[in-house]
Design an enzyme around this catalytic site. Structure first.
Site, PDB file in Angstrom:
ATOM      1  N   ALA A   1       3.092  -0.671   4.598  1.00  0.00           N
ATOM      2  CA  ALA A   1       2.544  -0.696   5.955  1.00  0.00           C
ATOM      3  C   ALA A   1       2.087  -2.092   6.387  1.00  0.00           C
ATOM      4  O   ALA A   1       1.981  -2.364   7.579  1.00  0.00           O
ATOM      5  CB  ALA A   1       1.391   0.289   6.072  1.00  0.00           C
TER       6      ALA A   1
ATOM      7  N   ARG B   1       4.714  11.167  -2.415  1.00  0.00           N
ATOM      8  CA  ARG B   1       4.504  10.944  -0.987  1.00  0.00           C
ATOM      9  C   ARG B   1       5.809  11.096  -0.209  1.00  0.00           C
ATOM     10  O   ARG B   1       6.768  10.369  -0.449  1.00  0.00           O
ATOM     11  CB  ARG B   1       3.976   9.522  -0.798  1.00  0.00           C
ATOM     12  CG  ARG B   1       3.853   9.094   0.629  1.00  0.00           C
ATOM     13  CD  ARG B   1       3.497   7.621   0.733  1.00  0.00           C
ATOM     14  NE  ARG B   1       3.443   7.241   2.121  1.00  0.00           N
ATOM     15  CZ  ARG B   1       3.797   6.053   2.584  1.00  0.00           C
ATOM     16  NH1 ARG B   1       4.213   5.123   1.755  1.00  0.00           N
ATOM     17  NH2 ARG B   1       3.725   5.798   3.860  1.00  0.00           N
TER      18      ARG B   1
ATOM     19  N   ARG C   1      12.778   5.133  12.391  1.00  0.00           N
ATOM     20  CA  ARG C   1      11.473   5.780  12.365  1.00  0.00           C
ATOM     21  C   ARG C   1      10.681   5.424  13.618  1.00  0.00           C
ATOM     22  O   ARG C   1      11.227   4.948  14.604  1.00  0.00           O
ATOM     23  CB  ARG C   1      10.753   5.387  11.075  1.00  0.00           C
ATOM     24  CG  ARG C   1      11.543   5.855   9.835  1.00  0.00           C
ATOM     25  CD  ARG C   1      10.869   5.556   8.558  1.00  0.00           C
ATOM     26  NE  ARG C   1       9.623   6.317   8.477  1.00  0.00           N
ATOM     27  CZ  ARG C   1       8.676   6.044   7.604  1.00  0.00           C
ATOM     28  NH1 ARG C   1       8.801   5.049   6.744  1.00  0.00           N
ATOM     29  NH2 ARG C   1       7.570   6.763   7.571  1.00  0.00           N
TER      30      ARG C   1
ATOM     31  N   ASN D   1       8.149  -5.554  -0.992  1.00  0.00           N
ATOM     32  CA  ASN D   1       8.059  -4.360  -0.157  1.00  0.00           C
ATOM     33  C   ASN D   1       6.615  -4.306   0.321  1.00  0.00           C
ATOM     34  O   ASN D   1       5.747  -3.800  -0.391  1.00  0.00           O
ATOM     35  CB  ASN D   1       8.430  -3.093  -0.928  1.00  0.00           C
ATOM     36  CG  ASN D   1       8.422  -1.857  -0.040  1.00  0.00           C
ATOM     37  OD1 ASN D   1       7.845  -1.873   1.041  1.00  0.00           O
ATOM     38  ND2 ASN D   1       9.041  -0.794  -0.514  1.00  0.00           N
TER      39      ASN D   1
ATOM     40  N   PRO E   1       0.794  -1.226   0.000  1.00  0.00           N
ATOM     41  CA  PRO E   1       0.000   0.000   0.000  1.00  0.00           C
ATOM     42  C   PRO E   1       0.830   1.281   0.000  1.00  0.00           C
ATOM     43  O   PRO E   1       1.882   1.355   0.612  1.00  0.00           O
ATOM     44  CB  PRO E   1      -0.836  -0.109   1.281  1.00  0.00           C
ATOM     45  CG  PRO E   1      -0.130  -1.077   2.138  1.00  0.00           C
ATOM     46  CD  PRO E   1       0.577  -2.017   1.215  1.00  0.00           C
ATOM     47  N   ASN E   2       0.302   2.234  -0.721  1.00  0.00           N
ATOM     48  CA  ASN E   2       0.811   3.598  -0.825  1.00  0.00           C
ATOM     49  C   ASN E   2       2.088   3.732  -1.645  1.00  0.00           C
ATOM     50  O   ASN E   2       2.531   4.850  -1.899  1.00  0.00           O
ATOM     51  CB  ASN E   2       0.996   4.235   0.562  1.00  0.00           C
ATOM     52  CG  ASN E   2      -0.294   4.288   1.320  1.00  0.00           C
ATOM     53  OD1 ASN E   2      -1.314   4.720   0.786  1.00  0.00           O
ATOM     54  ND2 ASN E   2      -0.294   3.812   2.547  1.00  0.00           N
TER      55      ASN E   2
ATOM     56  N   GLU F   1      12.909  -9.112   1.570  1.00  0.00           N
ATOM     57  CA  GLU F   1      12.092  -7.995   2.030  1.00  0.00           C
ATOM     58  C   GLU F   1      12.861  -6.696   1.781  1.00  0.00           C
ATOM     59  O   GLU F   1      14.045  -6.608   2.125  1.00  0.00           O
ATOM     60  CB  GLU F   1      11.805  -8.154   3.523  1.00  0.00           C
ATOM     61  CG  GLU F   1      10.996  -7.059   4.142  1.00  0.00           C
ATOM     62  CD  GLU F   1      10.783  -7.244   5.639  1.00  0.00           C
ATOM     63  OE1 GLU F   1      10.123  -6.376   6.231  1.00  0.00           O
ATOM     64  OE2 GLU F   1      11.273  -8.240   6.217  1.00  0.00           O
TER      65      GLU F   1
ATOM     66  N   HIS G   1      12.695  -2.324   2.006  1.00  0.00           N
ATOM     67  CA  HIS G   1      12.067  -1.077   2.450  1.00  0.00           C
ATOM     68  C   HIS G   1      12.928   0.082   1.998  1.00  0.00           C
ATOM     69  O   HIS G   1      14.153   0.058   2.175  1.00  0.00           O
ATOM     70  CB  HIS G   1      11.901  -1.048   3.975  1.00  0.00           C
ATOM     71  CG  HIS G   1      10.965  -2.093   4.457  1.00  0.00           C
ATOM     72  ND1 HIS G   1       9.597  -1.923   4.418  1.00  0.00           N
ATOM     73  CD2 HIS G   1      11.194  -3.335   4.936  1.00  0.00           C
ATOM     74  CE1 HIS G   1       9.025  -3.025   4.875  1.00  0.00           C
ATOM     75  NE2 HIS G   1       9.968  -3.898   5.186  1.00  0.00           N
TER      76      HIS G   1
ATOM     77  N   TYR H   1      11.007   8.882   1.173  1.00  0.00           N
ATOM     78  CA  TYR H   1      10.947   7.823   0.164  1.00  0.00           C
ATOM     79  C   TYR H   1      11.632   8.172  -1.153  1.00  0.00           C
ATOM     80  O   TYR H   1      11.694   7.332  -2.044  1.00  0.00           O
ATOM     81  CB  TYR H   1       9.483   7.452  -0.100  1.00  0.00           C
ATOM     82  CG  TYR H   1       8.800   6.930   1.128  1.00  0.00           C
ATOM     83  CD1 TYR H   1       9.107   5.665   1.628  1.00  0.00           C
ATOM     84  CD2 TYR H   1       7.859   7.685   1.809  1.00  0.00           C
ATOM     85  CE1 TYR H   1       8.491   5.174   2.772  1.00  0.00           C
ATOM     86  CE2 TYR H   1       7.231   7.205   2.945  1.00  0.00           C
ATOM     87  CZ  TYR H   1       7.559   5.956   3.414  1.00  0.00           C
ATOM     88  OH  TYR H   1       6.946   5.476   4.549  1.00  0.00           O
TER      89      TYR H   1
END
Length: 150
Positions: A78, A18, A108, A75, A10-11, A99, A101, A23
């Protein structure tokens, strides 16, 4: 030639717009194109899929088992911190995955420090921006070559 699936949660469709300070400014399409070029240079095919819907990601993972996918680059966005369903799908298909990111989730908010995927992944890449996808493609190719499946 092996097929690699780059799965984005998502996103991530909003990359480039964004929170560019977190990012980066590259769009998802640009990152996929770069990763696809890396895959092609290594003699592999990269297929990409993005969804904001958990069930669509789960269904795409299920489909990977039967479509010739040899390795996944994931990825989860969320869903990293919430999706046991996606974790179970990855376990069920038993395909190796990395994985990825874009941001360093450990620098964070505390809730981002837990992943439902890292312990079942071949490896994980955090905080290297879009270049993390290209590194994951290279690592996937090395993993497949070492197993004699490329």
């Amino acid at each position: 030639m092996a097929r690699l699936l780059l799965l984005n949660g998502p996103n991530l469709n909003l990359l480039g717009q964004r929170e560019p300070e977190t990012y980066g400014r590259a769009t998802l399409e640009q990152l996929v194109a770069r990763a696809g070029g890396t895959a092609a240079s290594l003699g592999h095919e990269l297929v990409a899929f993005q969804s904001n819907a958990e069930h669509e990601l789960v269904e795409r993972v299920h489909a990977a088992r039967g479509d010739g996918t040899a390795f996944l680059i994931v990825n989860p966005g969320a869903f990293t911190h919430t999706s046991i369903a996606l974790r179970d799908a990855l376990l069920a298909v038993a395909l190796p995955f990395i994985e990825v990111h874009l941001s360093n989730v450990f620098a964070r908010e505390a809730f981002r420090h837990h992943s439902w995927f890292t312990d079942i992944a071949v490896g994980a890449i955090f905080g290297l921006g879009g270049g993390g996808y290209e590194l994951a493609v290279r690592a996937a190719a090395e993993h497949l070559a070492a197993r004699g499946t490329s």
